[in-house]
Design an enzyme around this catalytic site. Sequence first.
Site, short mmCIF file in Angstrom:
data_model
loop_
_atom_site.label_atom_id
_atom_site.label_comp_id
_atom_site.label_asym_id
_atom_site.label_seq_id
_atom_site.Cartn_x
_atom_site.Cartn_y
_atom_site.Cartn_z
N ARG A 1 0.89 -1.18 0.00
CA ARG A 1 0.00 0.00 0.00
C ARG A 1 0.91 1.21 0.00
O ARG A 1 1.54 1.54 1.01
CB ARG A 1 -0.90 -0.03 1.24
CG ARG A 1 -1.90 1.12 1.35
CD ARG A 1 -2.77 0.91 2.59
NE ARG A 1 -3.65 2.02 2.87
CZ ARG A 1 -4.89 2.15 2.38
NH1 ARG A 1 -5.38 1.21 1.58
NH2 ARG A 1 -5.64 3.18 2.70
N HIS B 1 -6.52 1.16 -7.32
CA HIS B 1 -6.90 0.41 -6.11
C HIS B 1 -7.65 -0.85 -6.57
O HIS B 1 -8.86 -0.99 -6.35
CB HIS B 1 -7.80 1.28 -5.22
CG HIS B 1 -7.84 0.85 -3.79
ND1 HIS B 1 -7.32 -0.36 -3.36
CD2 HIS B 1 -8.36 1.46 -2.68
CE1 HIS B 1 -7.50 -0.46 -2.06
NE2 HIS B 1 -8.13 0.62 -1.62
N GLN C 1 -9.87 -3.00 -4.10
CA GLN C 1 -11.14 -2.37 -3.78
C GLN C 1 -12.13 -2.58 -4.92
O GLN C 1 -13.30 -2.91 -4.69
CB GLN C 1 -10.94 -0.87 -3.54
CG GLN C 1 -12.22 -0.12 -3.20
CD GLN C 1 -12.80 -0.55 -1.87
OE1 GLN C 1 -12.14 -0.49 -0.84
NE2 GLN C 1 -14.05 -0.98 -1.88
N ASP D 1 -16.56 8.73 -2.99
CA ASP D 1 -15.36 8.57 -2.17
C ASP D 1 -15.04 9.92 -1.57
O ASP D 1 -15.62 10.95 -1.96
CB ASP D 1 -14.21 8.04 -3.05
CG ASP D 1 -12.99 7.60 -2.25
OD1 ASP D 1 -13.09 7.56 -1.00
OD2 ASP D 1 -11.96 7.31 -2.86
N CYS E 1 -16.00 3.31 -0.57
CA CYS E 1 -14.88 2.45 -0.19
C CYS E 1 -14.43 2.66 1.25
O CYS E 1 -13.69 1.83 1.79
CB CYS E 1 -13.71 2.66 -1.14
SG CYS E 1 -13.13 4.37 -1.21
N ARG F 1 -13.81 -7.15 0.74
CA ARG F 1 -12.38 -6.92 0.51
C ARG F 1 -11.61 -8.20 0.82
O ARG F 1 -10.73 -8.60 0.05
CB ARG F 1 -11.89 -5.76 1.39
CG ARG F 1 -12.28 -4.37 0.95
CD ARG F 1 -11.59 -3.97 -0.36
NE ARG F 1 -10.15 -4.05 -0.23
CZ ARG F 1 -9.38 -3.08 0.28
NH1 ARG F 1 -9.93 -1.96 0.72
NH2 ARG F 1 -8.07 -3.21 0.33
#
Length: 304
Positions: free
Chosen positions: A103, A130, A133, A224, A263, A291
Site C-alpha cells: 500500500r 486500487h 477495492q 469517495d 470504499c 475486501r
Amino acid sequence: MSKLTQLLCIADLSQNQVTHLLDLALEIKRDPDRFSSALKGRSIALLFEKPSLRTRVSFDVGIHKLGGHSVYLDQQNGALGVRESVEDFGSNLACWTDAIVARVYSQKTLVQLAQSSKKPVINALSDLYHPCQALADLLTLKEHYGDLSKVHLAFVGDGNNVCHSLMLGAAILGMTLTVVTPQGFGPDAHVLLKAQALAEQSGAKLTLSQHVSAAAGADAIYTDTWLSMGGRADPAFIEQLFAPYQINTAVMQRLAVKHFMHCLPAHRGQEVTSEVLDSDCSLVLQQAENRMHAQNAVLVSLFS
C-alpha cells in the site's frame, strides 16, 4: 486462461481472469473451510506506506484464514527509498516471503518492487489504482445483480485511484459506468484512454459528465472522499467546489438509485450524509467484508 502472477492494475487482467476471481471469491466466501490450507507454509509481506483499517485487517485476517502467515511492515522500519532503496527492499523481502502486498504512495514503487523481488506483488493501493477495492466492489454488485454486463454503476466525486480501477473493471466486464466529477477533477487521461479501449472490446458503455443528473437511473451510486489521503489541496476550496456532488437522501430519490457504495473511510456530512451511509440502501459494510474474500481469491489464484 493465463495464470495470475501479480496484481498491479486490474487492467492487467483479462475478462476471463476477472470473472474467475469473482467466482472464486464467492466460493471462498461460501465455503472458507475448503480453502483453509491454500496458503499453508506461505509467508506474505504487508508493506504499508499509508495508514489503513480495512486493507490491513482484511489481508491479515484473510491470509490467516487461508493458512498462511503475514508480516506487517510500516514506516517505522524506515521510509521506502530513503533508508534503503525500493529495489533492495524488494530483493531482500523475496529472500524470505512468498509475495508482497504493498500500500504505497506511487505506482512506480510497485513496479520497482515487482521487478526487484521476482515474487508476486499485489497493489493494495497506489496513487493511480486500487484494484483490490474494485474487485470487492464488483463482487458486491455481482451478489446483488448477477450479470454485471447489465449493471449501471455511477461514480460521483473525485476522479481518483478508486474511480480509475472501477472504470477499468467496468470496461473489462462490459458494464455501464457513468463518472461524474467537477471540472478539473476528472480521471487521469491515460487511464481514461485505457478504459475506453477496453470498453470497445467488451461493449461497455463509459460516460463522463460534470452533472450529477447524469447518474439518474443507475443501479448503484458510488462516491469517495473529496480529498484523497495525502492530498495537498485546500480543504475549504475542495469542500466548496464539491458541495453540489454530495450524496444525500434527496439526491438518491431524485436520481431513483437503488444502492449506495463507498470504499470508506467516509467523511460524514461531506461527500455523503449519515442518513444515506447508514441506510438500508447502503452496501458499504458488504463492500468492506468483500475486501477479504476478493483478496483471498487473488492470493489463492497466485499460489494455485
